[in-house]
Design a protein around this motif. Structure first.
Motif, PDB file in Angstrom:
ATOM      1  N   HIS A 225       0.837  -1.201   0.000  1.00 57.39           N
ATOM      2  CA  HIS A 225       0.000   0.000   0.000  1.00 57.39           C
ATOM      3  C   HIS A 225       0.871   1.251   0.000  1.00 57.39           C
ATOM      4  O   HIS A 225       0.643   2.175  -0.765  1.00 57.39           O
ATOM      5  CB  HIS A 225      -0.918   0.011   1.222  1.00 57.39           C
ATOM      6  N   GLU A 226       1.869   1.253   0.879  1.00 57.53           N
ATOM      7  CA  GLU A 226       2.713   2.438   1.027  1.00 57.53           C
ATOM      8  C   GLU A 226       3.441   2.787  -0.274  1.00 57.53           C
ATOM      9  O   GLU A 226       3.628   3.957  -0.590  1.00 57.53           O
ATOM     10  CB  GLU A 226       3.723   2.207   2.150  1.00 57.53           C
ATOM     11  N   ALA A 227       3.807   1.785  -1.043  1.00 60.62           N
ATOM     12  CA  ALA A 227       4.492   2.024  -2.314  1.00 60.62           C
ATOM     13  C   ALA A 227       3.609   2.818  -3.280  1.00 60.62           C
ATOM     14  O   ALA A 227       4.109   3.545  -4.135  1.00 60.62           O
ATOM     15  CB  ALA A 227       4.902   0.696  -2.943  1.00 60.62           C
ATOM     16  N   ASN A 228       2.280   2.692  -3.125  1.00 59.29           N
ATOM     17  CA  ASN A 228       1.344   3.370  -4.011  1.00 59.29           C
ATOM     18  C   ASN A 228       0.572   4.492  -3.328  1.00 59.29           C
ATOM     19  O   ASN A 228      -0.311   5.094  -3.931  1.00 59.29           O
ATOM     20  CB  ASN A 228       0.340   2.354  -4.573  1.00 59.29           C
ATOM     21  N   CYS A 229       0.879   4.764  -2.066  1.00 57.35           N
ATOM     22  CA  CYS A 229       0.121   5.739  -1.281  1.00 57.35           C
ATOM     23  C   CYS A 229       0.476   7.165  -1.696  1.00 57.35           C
ATOM     24  O   CYS A 229       1.644   7.511  -1.853  1.00 57.35           O
ATOM     25  CB  CYS A 229       0.421   5.546   0.209  1.00 57.35           C
TER      26      CYS A 229
END
Length: 44
Positions: free
Chosen positions: A31-35
């Protein structure tokens, strides 16, 4: 960065960008990679 949080019901992983919480570290990392660090889209 993913932050590990202890709760009564176990360990959770929180995205520092938007505050969304996950029960799996890998899910939080993905998620964080695309947040975009804004409010989670499910709230809109």
């Amino acid at each position: 960065m993913v932050v590990q949080t202890q709760r009564e019901d176990g360990t959770w992983y929180e995205c520092e960008g938007c505050g969304l919480m996950f029960d799996e570290r890998e899910d939080a990392r993905q998620h964080e990679a695309n947040c975009d660090a804004e409010d989670p889209s499910y709230i809109q």
